[in-house]
Design a protein around this motif. Sequence first.
Motif, PDB file in Angstrom:
ATOM      1  N   MET A 168       0.848  -1.184   0.000  1.00  0.00           N
ATOM      2  CA  MET A 168       0.000   0.000   0.000  1.00  0.00           C
ATOM      3  C   MET A 168       0.885   1.234   0.000  1.00  0.00           C
ATOM      4  SD  MET A 168      -3.073  -1.046   2.627  1.00  0.00           S
ATOM      5  CE  MET A 168      -4.190   0.142   1.888  1.00  0.00           C
ATOM      6  N   SER A 169       0.430   2.275  -0.686  1.00  0.00           N
ATOM      7  CA  SER A 169       1.176   3.535  -0.760  1.00  0.00           C
ATOM      8  C   SER A 169       0.507   4.558   0.146  1.00  0.00           C
ATOM      9  CB  SER A 169       1.203   4.058  -2.206  1.00  0.00           C
ATOM     10  OG  SER A 169       1.824   3.122  -3.065  1.00  0.00           O
ATOM     11  N   PHE A 170       1.234   5.058   1.135  1.00  0.00           N
ATOM     12  CA  PHE A 170       0.664   6.029   2.058  1.00  0.00           C
ATOM     13  C   PHE A 170       0.802   7.429   1.472  1.00  0.00           C
ATOM     14  CE2 PHE A 170       1.142   8.631   6.062  1.00  0.00           C
ATOM     15  CZ  PHE A 170      -0.221   8.643   6.332  1.00  0.00           C
ATOM     16  N   LEU A 171      -0.329   8.094   1.239  1.00  0.00           N
ATOM     17  CA  LEU A 171      -0.338   9.424   0.627  1.00  0.00           C
ATOM     18  C   LEU A 171      -0.744  10.505   1.624  1.00  0.00           C
ATOM     19  CD1 LEU A 171      -1.920   8.567  -2.849  1.00  0.00           C
ATOM     20  CD2 LEU A 171       0.484   8.627  -2.181  1.00  0.00           C
ATOM     21  N   TYR A 172      -0.525  10.241   2.905  1.00  0.00           N
ATOM     22  CA  TYR A 172      -0.772  11.213   3.974  1.00  0.00           C
ATOM     23  C   TYR A 172      -2.264  11.555   4.085  1.00  0.00           C
ATOM     24  CZ  TYR A 172       4.266  11.502   3.544  1.00  0.00           C
ATOM     25  OH  TYR A 172       5.591  11.182   3.478  1.00  0.00           O
ATOM     26  N   PRO A 182      -6.515   2.105  -6.363  1.00  0.00           N
ATOM     27  CA  PRO A 182      -6.483   1.019  -5.376  1.00  0.00           C
ATOM     28  C   PRO A 182      -5.094   0.830  -4.761  1.00  0.00           C
ATOM     29  CG  PRO A 182      -7.819   0.374  -7.234  1.00  0.00           C
ATOM     30  CD  PRO A 182      -7.193   1.691  -7.611  1.00  0.00           C
ATOM     31  N   GLN A 183      -5.079   0.569  -3.455  1.00  0.00           N
ATOM     32  CA  GLN A 183      -3.886   0.369  -2.626  1.00  0.00           C
ATOM     33  C   GLN A 183      -3.276   1.677  -2.141  1.00  0.00           C
ATOM     34  OE1 GLN A 183      -3.548  -2.622  -1.573  1.00  0.00           O
ATOM     35  NE2 GLN A 183      -5.069  -3.316  -3.054  1.00  0.00           N
ATOM     36  N   ASP A 184      -3.870   2.831  -2.541  1.00  0.00           N
ATOM     37  CA  ASP A 184      -3.451   4.089  -1.923  1.00  0.00           C
ATOM     38  C   ASP A 184      -4.011   4.121  -0.501  1.00  0.00           C
ATOM     39  OD1 ASP A 184      -2.146   4.901  -4.158  1.00  0.00           O
ATOM     40  OD2 ASP A 184      -3.732   6.253  -4.875  1.00  0.00           O
ATOM     41  N   CYS A 185      -3.268   4.757   0.397  1.00  0.00           N
ATOM     42  CA  CYS A 185      -3.681   4.821   1.800  1.00  0.00           C
ATOM     43  C   CYS A 185      -3.595   6.266   2.274  1.00  0.00           C
ATOM     44  CB  CYS A 185      -2.781   3.925   2.647  1.00  0.00           C
ATOM     45  SG  CYS A 185      -3.249   3.820   4.388  1.00  0.00           S
ATOM     46  N   VAL A 186      -4.638   6.731   2.963  1.00  0.00           N
ATOM     47  CA  VAL A 186      -4.668   8.115   3.442  1.00  0.00           C
ATOM     48  C   VAL A 186      -5.171   8.144   4.879  1.00  0.00           C
ATOM     49  CG1 VAL A 186      -5.094   9.040   1.135  1.00  0.00           C
ATOM     50  CG2 VAL A 186      -7.038   8.492   2.639  1.00  0.00           C
ATOM     51  N   SER A 187      -4.908   9.273   5.558  1.00  0.00           N
ATOM     52  CA  SER A 187      -5.474   9.483   6.887  1.00  0.00           C
ATOM     53  C   SER A 187      -6.653  10.435   6.757  1.00  0.00           C
ATOM     54  CB  SER A 187      -4.418  10.070   7.826  1.00  0.00           C
ATOM     55  OG  SER A 187      -4.009  11.354   7.395  1.00  0.00           O
ATOM     56  N   TYR A 188      -7.731  10.133   7.519  1.00  0.00           N
ATOM     57  CA  TYR A 188      -8.920  10.979   7.436  1.00  0.00           C
ATOM     58  C   TYR A 188      -9.817  10.681   8.631  1.00  0.00           C
ATOM     59  CZ  TYR A 188     -12.970  13.389   5.392  1.00  0.00           C
ATOM     60  OH  TYR A 188     -14.027  14.246   5.159  1.00  0.00           O
ATOM     61  N   PRO A 223      -0.966  13.772  14.678  1.00  0.00           N
ATOM     62  CA  PRO A 223      -1.725  14.064  13.457  1.00  0.00           C
ATOM     63  C   PRO A 223      -0.811  14.215  12.244  1.00  0.00           C
ATOM     64  CG  PRO A 223      -1.595  15.992  14.854  1.00  0.00           C
ATOM     65  CD  PRO A 223      -1.022  14.861  15.647  1.00  0.00           C
ATOM     66  N   ILE A 224      -1.344  13.839  11.079  1.00  0.00           N
ATOM     67  CA  ILE A 224      -0.622  13.973   9.816  1.00  0.00           C
ATOM     68  C   ILE A 224      -1.479  14.855   8.916  1.00  0.00           C
ATOM     69  CG2 ILE A 224       0.379  12.741   7.851  1.00  0.00           C
ATOM     70  CD1 ILE A 224       0.420  10.228   9.628  1.00  0.00           C
ATOM     71  N   TRP A 238       3.289  16.714  15.583  1.00  0.00           N
ATOM     72  CA  TRP A 238       2.440  16.450  14.424  1.00  0.00           C
ATOM     73  C   TRP A 238       3.312  16.407  13.181  1.00  0.00           C
ATOM     74  CZ3 TRP A 238       1.320  20.130  10.416  1.00  0.00           C
ATOM     75  CH2 TRP A 238       1.870  21.404  10.610  1.00  0.00           C
ATOM     76  N   PHE A 239       2.839  15.678  12.174  1.00  0.00           N
ATOM     77  CA  PHE A 239       3.586  15.520  10.930  1.00  0.00           C
ATOM     78  C   PHE A 239       2.934  16.380   9.851  1.00  0.00           C
ATOM     79  CE2 PHE A 239       4.263  11.703  13.402  1.00  0.00           C
ATOM     80  CZ  PHE A 239       5.629  11.515  13.305  1.00  0.00           C
ATOM     81  N   GLN A 240       3.721  17.308   9.292  1.00  0.00           N
ATOM     82  CA  GLN A 240       3.190  18.230   8.292  1.00  0.00           C
ATOM     83  C   GLN A 240       3.364  17.663   6.892  1.00  0.00           C
ATOM     84  OE1 GLN A 240       5.136  22.061   8.066  1.00  0.00           O
ATOM     85  NE2 GLN A 240       3.327  23.041   7.175  1.00  0.00           N
ATOM     86  N   VAL A 241       2.281  17.671   6.131  1.00  0.00           N
ATOM     87  CA  VAL A 241       2.325  17.256   4.731  1.00  0.00           C
ATOM     88  C   VAL A 241       2.761  18.454   3.907  1.00  0.00           C
ATOM     89  CG1 VAL A 241       0.998  16.372   2.794  1.00  0.00           C
ATOM     90  CG2 VAL A 241       0.479  15.599   5.113  1.00  0.00           C
ATOM     91  N   VAL A 242       3.852  18.319   3.154  1.00  0.00           N
ATOM     92  CA  VAL A 242       4.370  19.439   2.354  1.00  0.00           C
ATOM     93  C   VAL A 242       4.353  19.080   0.884  1.00  0.00           C
ATOM     94  CG1 VAL A 242       5.797  20.314   4.225  1.00  0.00           C
ATOM     95  CG2 VAL A 242       6.729  18.606   2.668  1.00  0.00           C
TER      96      VAL A 242
END
Length: 242
Positions: A168-172, A182-188, A223-224, A238-242
């Motif tokens: 799986m690919s984590f895309l924040y 499919p197989q993309d992974c996100v936080s929400y 948090p991301i 916290w982790f900042q998405v840039v």
Amino acid sequence: MSVSYPDLNLTNFPESVDTFVQMLNIVASDYATLSEYQSAMEEGNVVKANTALSNMVDGVKKILTADKINKIFDSIEALQRFLSTDIVPYIAQLQSNWQSEVDKFAYRGVYSSSTTYYKNNIVSYTIEAHTYLYINISSQSKSVPPTDSTVWQQFTVVGAQGLTGDAMSFLYEWNNATQYTPQDCVSYNGKLWGCVSANQNSAPSSSNNKWKVVMEISPTRYPIQSNTPSDQENGDIWFQVV
């Protein structure tokens, strides 16, 4: 007399257990006889003293003599000697023997036909690309492979092959402008979501069949996201998405 300790002639220990007279208290009715006994002893008349003692009810249980005390001393001395010369060394030997057996529960590495193995030694052995652990169940062996069940017992068993996992690919943090596959992974909303089917601007939720919950996360702790969390306190990470 003790056979093991002949110098202690008032005890029979450890060949047999000593018996002792259970002493009784002197009562008022013994006063006259006791006075007679005391007077006879002061006169040095042992025969008269013993006669007075025999006239006292349970007299031998009420007069503590040197022989009775010395028997107790001899018994205690015999017990101490027996403990120090027999029991302690015996226990120490048992502990040594047990430790010797425990020490044999050791991993001896990959099996080698040139090595002598002892009971409870453990080795690894490869059969058809699978490596197993075996424990020696005999007293001593050499040049006997672990496949011989009379000498070795298998520790590990290979189970059925499981399903192949998909990476799986984590895309924040989820973004409505991103095209997900499919197989993309996100936080929400405090969860990690895995994309089941391609979508864009379709927020993850329990009712959205394009996404599936992977695991719960703690957004207030780590948090991301792209912007500074509004509920952060001093010292929080916290982790900042840039």
